[in-house]
Design an enzyme around this catalytic site. Structure first.
Site, PDB file in Angstrom:
ATOM      1  N   HIS A  68      74.033  46.371  24.437  1.00  0.00           N
ATOM      2  CA  HIS A  68      74.341  47.791  24.224  1.00  0.00           C
ATOM      3  C   HIS A  68      75.664  48.186  24.894  1.00  0.00           C
ATOM      4  O   HIS A  68      76.444  48.978  24.355  1.00  0.00           O
ATOM      5  CB  HIS A  68      73.183  48.625  24.783  1.00  0.00           C
ATOM      6  CG  HIS A  68      73.295  50.088  24.550  1.00  0.00           C
ATOM      7  ND1 HIS A  68      73.384  50.996  25.571  1.00  0.00           N
ATOM      8  CD2 HIS A  68      73.346  50.810  23.401  1.00  0.00           C
ATOM      9  CE1 HIS A  68      73.484  52.215  25.066  1.00  0.00           C
ATOM     10  NE2 HIS A  68      73.457  52.139  23.757  1.00  0.00           N
ATOM     11  N   ARG A 114      70.197  45.577  26.942  1.00  0.00           N
ATOM     12  CA  ARG A 114      71.078  46.560  27.577  1.00  0.00           C
ATOM     13  C   ARG A 114      72.494  46.014  27.783  1.00  0.00           C
ATOM     14  O   ARG A 114      73.465  46.755  27.710  1.00  0.00           O
ATOM     15  CB  ARG A 114      70.481  47.038  28.897  1.00  0.00           C
ATOM     16  CG  ARG A 114      69.296  47.945  28.655  1.00  0.00           C
ATOM     17  CD  ARG A 114      68.628  48.330  29.946  1.00  0.00           C
ATOM     18  NE  ARG A 114      67.387  49.031  29.691  1.00  0.00           N
ATOM     19  CZ  ARG A 114      67.283  50.326  29.442  1.00  0.00           C
ATOM     20  NH1 ARG A 114      68.362  51.068  29.416  1.00  0.00           N
ATOM     21  NH2 ARG A 114      66.121  50.880  29.206  1.00  0.00           N
ATOM     22  N   SER A 144      70.476  52.746  18.290  1.00  0.00           N
ATOM     23  CA  SER A 144      71.245  51.618  18.813  1.00  0.00           C
ATOM     24  C   SER A 144      70.326  50.439  19.089  1.00  0.00           C
ATOM     25  O   SER A 144      70.619  49.297  18.696  1.00  0.00           O
ATOM     26  CB  SER A 144      71.947  52.006  20.123  1.00  0.00           C
ATOM     27  OG  SER A 144      72.903  53.007  19.903  1.00  0.00           O
TER      28      SER A 144
END
Lengths: 210, 210
Positions: B42, B39, B16
């Site tokens: 993500h 993040r 990812s």
């Protein structure tokens, strides 16, 4: 020192849905999905998700019926479980998330999969006729489809909204292509998430038009 | 009957972040924000949020410090509170959401504002030096800025990610333009939400590079 903004929640709500209605593309969207999809848009701030929505023709009818009948709601994460409006669940449906159960770590090792996928092994006593709400993990959705292929009892509906870069798009494509004839809704591609999943449940539970 | 997908969570995680790194635009992003913003990406599946991120220069440094020091985390919704990884909070920071306290409804009537905004009145005993995490309601962020204008003690950082069509963009613009010199991060426009907010807290709590 009051700032200039709308303070009334019904007014905010009404104006939000006016904006959504004015911007969303209703072409190819079945009429019974319009209100539900408006609520998904409201939850994520993006009107262009309409093009990526895919749903079974019976999703709304069956979803409303089973929520009203008090069927349990099985959630992949605590965030999904936390977001569901208890006050809209008149039948006091159980809301179940097994991710933090102590045995999940060992199950994950045994089956060689993620904890989120392993948590589904603990759904089996509740799965028949339940509402499945997957708002985060692609591996949970893949695992669900595998367990159905292996003959697990069927849930009544599947809300499939995993998010991210690895597996999310594929798991949602697999859901839409699955042959179990279980009413579902999904958002194809990388987008998804717990807020959209919760919005779907709350909309089906409310069961009204806007 | 196993489907073809990656089953190992560290492998999923690594791939990812490889995809995110290969797609995200690092121009104009301060180096100490890169890991945090990865993040956030993500959590929402969208690499193009980078262009809408705005943050105070001390956000990461101060955020890591106060989380490590055990300061309370004040959340606008139960979804944000539910998503925070307790295992990453080594100082066992209190996680506080006052939205469902019984007095909130009356406060909302008194101040003529939403329940989410009214819930902030109950933050006052905890606010000084706290982490503020607003992942849903524009009125909560507007109300926070008003209370600061009126002399309320300052939180240490503000994570401002309201989502939606009415007030979200304006409340985040007001945060970025506010003159209280409190380290903040926001995502301008309509996008935001609890998953992004939780990702910011978990990233600052983890305090490491990827």
């Amino acid at each position: 020192a009051r700032m200039n903004y709308i303070h009334d929640s019904s007014d905010i709500y009404r104006r939000s849905f006016e904006i959504i209605k004015s911007e969303m593309n209703l072409d190819h969207l079945r009429p019974d999905l319009v209100v539900l999809v408006m609520r998904l848009i409201h939850a994520c701030g993006m009107t262009d998700i309409v093009a990526d929505i895919s749903a079974h023709e019976n999703l709304v009818a069956v979803g409303r019926e089973v929520l009203a009948a008090g069927k349990p709601i099985l959630c992949d994460t605590q965030m999904v479980a936390a977001g569901i409006s208890r006050t809209k669940l008149h039948a006091k449906n159980p809301i179940i998330c097994t991710l933090n159960e102590p045995e999940v770590k060992d199950i994950a090792k045994q089956i060689g999969n993620t904890r989120t996928a392993a948590a589904l092994s603990l759904w089996i006593p509740y799965i028949e006729g339940a509402v499945v709400a997957i708002g985060n993990a692609p591996t949970a959705l893949f695992r669900l489809l595998e367990m159905l292929d292996q003959g697990m009892p069927k849930p009544s509906i599947i809300l499939g909204f995993p998010v991210g870069f690895v597996g999310a798009a594929n798991s949602k494509a697999a859901l839409a292509a699955s042959t179990h004839n279980i009413p579902f809704i999904t958002l194809h591609g990388r987008r998804g998430g717990s807020a959209i999943t919760v919005a779907a449940i709350n909309a089906l539970a409310k069961g009204e038009d806007i």
